[in-house]
Every structure is written in C-alpha cells, then in structure tokens.
Design a protein around this motif. Structure first.
Motif: not given
Length: 194
Positions: A2-7, A62-70, A147-149
């Motif tokens: 299986l190959k990850p999808v592209h970013k 701290k919990r939601t921080e990742v959602m503010f990123g890419e 989620l792309f690697e």
C-alpha cells in the motif's frame, strides 16, 4: 504494497474531503504487524462556526492545536476510554477535522481480532470510531503524525458507487449543529457504525 496518498490529497475543502476519504484505506503499521481497512464512514467538523467541533469559537488548547496547522495530520483524542482518530482538514488557522467513524477490515484481520478480544460478529470488529482504533492499533500518541507517510497513513482504495449523508451521531448537546448532514458513508456498507 500500500502506498500513501500524496500530501496534496488533503488540500480539499472539508466536506469534499470527508467524502473523498470514503473507499480509501486507513493503514497502521506496528511492531505486531500491519492492519488496514477501507474507510466506509466519516463525519466532518467545521471548526470555529460548528458548535459540535472541539475548536468551536476558535478554541485553541493543547488538545486542539494540531487542527490549527496544515491539513493531512492526525488528530487523536480520548472519549470515554476510547481513542478516536481524525484527519485534520481545511486551510491553516481554520481548525477543522474529519472523524473516521468506521472501516471495513482489509489487512491484518487476525491481528484486529486479537486486539478486540471476543467479538460475536465480523461487522462488530471496526464498525465504530472506538472499535476501529483499537482494531488497527491507533493510539493517542499518534497525535500530530502526517497521514501521508508510515506508520499511520491513508492509502489509495476504490471509488464508492454511492455515498449517503445524514446528521452526525452522539453530539446531542450542540444545538442546531446536531442536524447538519455532515456524516457520510458508503451506501449499503455493512460496517457503518449504525
């Protein structure tokens, strides 16, 4: 293999991405082995303006921080002892995410049974957001991974013939937001949560 999808796959608008994820494969590699399933049900959370979202009103913790990123990163959190896995979506600083609600087992099925213990029916193995993370070995510590690697990624799958939509589940205390038809599933799939 299986190959990850592209970013770039994750650059779609959130409601579109929630549907594009259907039929893709969610893969988790661990030292015990690899387990994977076709995504058959998702639920979109539209951030600041969505009362049901953890980031409603741009709540930044701290919990939601990742959602503010890419987009394209893992947002995990624990709810009633279950770890739930989400795909961060939307542009940077627009904290949106898509909950993966159910998958249909594809690889590492024996390992999934081992992790889930006594299951009466095949359809109970991964037919819910807490069930699928346990079966695939997805843990809270996967928070923030791309989620792309590997080790936790989305791989190409198939194009569903028909997609259904309806209100999200388990968000009764979120006012009018509980009626939004932002839950998507592969029509007729027996692994959807309910």
């Amino acid at each position: 293999m299986l190959k990850p999808v592209h970013k770039e796959f994750f650059q779609q608008e959130t409601l579109q991405l929630a549907q594009s994820l259907l039929g893709k494969i969610l893969v988790k590699e661990t030292k015990e082995g690899t387990a994977a399933g076709w995504i058959v049900e998702t639920e979109a959370y539209m951030g600041a303006e969505d009362r049901a979202a953890h980031s409603f009103g741009n709540r930044r913790t701290k919990r939601t921080e990742v959602m503010f990123g890419e987009p394209g990163y893992v947002y995990t959190y624990v709810m009633h002892t279950h770890c739930l896995v989400n795909v961060v979506s939307g542009p940077k600083e627009a904290p949106r995410a898509i909950l993966i609600r159910a998958v249909e087992p594809h690889l590492g099925i024996d390992l999934m049974y081992e992790r889930r213990g006594t299951i009466k029916k095949d359809t109970d193995l991964t037919s819910g957001p807490g069930k699928l993370t346990k079966a695939l070995g997805i843990v809270k510590e996967d928070y923030g991974l791309p989620l792309f690697e590997p080790p936790l990624y989305i791989a190409e799958g198939y194009e569903p013939c028909s997609i259904s939509s309806g209100p999200r589940i388990g968000i009764d205390n979120s006012g009018e937001a509980k009626e939004y038809p932002w839950r998507f599933w592969i029509s007729g799939n027996k692994f959807i949560s309910r």
